[in-house]
Design a protein around this motif. Structure first.
Motif, mmCIF file in Angstrom:
data_model
loop_
_atom_site.group_PDB
_atom_site.id
_atom_site.type_symbol
_atom_site.label_atom_id
_atom_site.label_comp_id
_atom_site.label_asym_id
_atom_site.label_seq_id
_atom_site.Cartn_x
_atom_site.Cartn_y
_atom_site.Cartn_z
ATOM 1 N N ALA A 1 -5.407 2.796 -0.650
ATOM 2 C CA ALA A 1 -5.359 2.532 0.577
ATOM 3 C C ALA A 1 -6.585 1.156 0.759
ATOM 4 N N SER A 2 -7.439 1.225 -0.171
ATOM 5 C CA SER A 2 -8.404 0.199 -0.174
ATOM 6 C C SER A 2 -8.307 -1.085 -1.016
ATOM 7 N N LEU A 3 -7.428 -0.833 -1.878
ATOM 8 C CA LEU A 3 -7.419 -1.676 -2.981
ATOM 9 C C LEU A 3 -7.436 -3.254 -2.255
ATOM 10 N N ASP A 4 -6.525 -3.327 -1.105
ATOM 11 C CA ASP A 4 -6.470 -4.858 -1.046
ATOM 12 C C ASP A 4 -7.660 -5.373 -0.146
ATOM 13 N N HIS A 5 -8.536 -4.839 0.077
ATOM 14 C CA HIS A 5 -9.759 -5.035 0.963
ATOM 15 C C HIS A 5 -10.430 -6.014 0.196
ATOM 16 N N ILE B 1 0.904 -1.100 0.167
ATOM 17 C CA ILE B 1 -0.266 -0.039 -0.073
ATOM 18 C C ILE B 1 0.948 1.376 -0.048
ATOM 19 N N GLU B 2 1.989 1.315 0.733
ATOM 20 C CA GLU B 2 2.864 2.357 1.039
ATOM 21 C C GLU B 2 3.666 2.788 -0.433
ATOM 22 N N ASN B 3 3.848 1.553 -1.245
ATOM 23 C CA ASN B 3 4.366 1.897 -2.269
ATOM 24 C C ASN B 3 3.448 2.388 -3.425
ATOM 25 N N ARG B 4 2.372 2.032 -3.456
ATOM 26 C CA ARG B 4 1.154 2.566 -4.226
ATOM 27 C C ARG B 4 0.975 3.936 -3.838
ATOM 28 N N LEU B 5 0.844 4.136 -2.562
ATOM 29 C CA LEU B 5 0.560 5.593 -2.266
ATOM 30 C C LEU B 5 1.743 6.527 -2.543
ATOM 31 N N ASN B 6 2.961 6.087 -2.272
ATOM 32 C CA ASN B 6 4.211 6.912 -2.662
ATOM 33 C C ASN B 6 4.040 7.097 -4.116
ATOM 34 N N GLU B 7 3.812 6.131 -4.704
ATOM 35 C CA GLU B 7 3.679 6.613 -6.411
ATOM 36 C C GLU B 7 2.535 7.785 -7.029
#
Length: 183
Positions: free
Chosen positions: A67-71, A4-10
């Motif tokens: 942040a919600s994609l993995d839900h 999630i953090e890597n996706r948010l960093n992007e």
């Protein structure tokens, strides 16, 4: 699997690139965590209020989606013809993410009033997640009339954390100050 953090960093890096060349009309001096994450001052934001509101709004929406994609129940934006009454679905929540709402035009207010009952008819609980608390009162009233659950600021962060387990506020706090102030 990308964290999630890597996706948010992007997302933050992409928006930072678009903010570097943009410089921004007279309103409040309030900061929010998204502004702090980019080093955007209230003065800079006032130079082009519409630009910053639009871009920070899209960024807020993108951060919540990522942040919600993995839900396990994540669904993307619900599309009904040309309309998109929410940005994502988690469990039975139809979630629309807004940085703030400053438009009181009749079309916007009408959609807020119409989309809530429509989403309820479809079996969803309509939810607005606002980052800022300086929203236009008429627009907030239209949201309430439409039957939306409204979460603002910390409540939005708590809502996302309770559903996803990811602390978006803590993430943004760590990012605050990581980028130079745009001048």
């Amino acid at each position: 699997m990308v964290s999630i953090e890597n996706r948010l960093n992007e997302i933050l890096a992409g928006y930072q690139t678009s903010f570097i060349d943009k410089v921004y009309s007279n309103e409040n001096n309030d900061y929010d965590l998204l502004m702090q994450a980019f080093g955007i001052t209230p003065e800079l934001k006032r130079e082009n209020r519409q630009y910053w509101g639009r871009e920070l709004g899209k960024c807020w929406e993108s951060l919540i989606i990522q942040a919600s994609l993995d839900h396990p129940t994540f669904q993307p934006a619900l599309r009904l013809g040309a309309d998109e009454p929410c940005d994502l679905i988690l469990d039975n929540y139809a979630i629309d993410a807004k940085y703030r709402v400053g438009s009181g035009d009749s079309g916007t207010l009408k959609k807020f009033k119409q989309y809530g009952p429509l989403l309820r008819e479809m079996g969803y609980q309509p939810v607005f997640l606002f980052l800022r608390d300086d929203n236009l009162p008429a627009a907030m009233q239209a949201c309430r009339q439409g039957g939306w659950d409204i979460y603002i600021g910390q409540e939005s962060f708590d809502f996302i954390k309770s559903l996803t387990g990811f602390d978006l506020k803590e993430y943004l706090i760590r990012k605050a100050g990581a980028y130079p102030v745009n001048r």
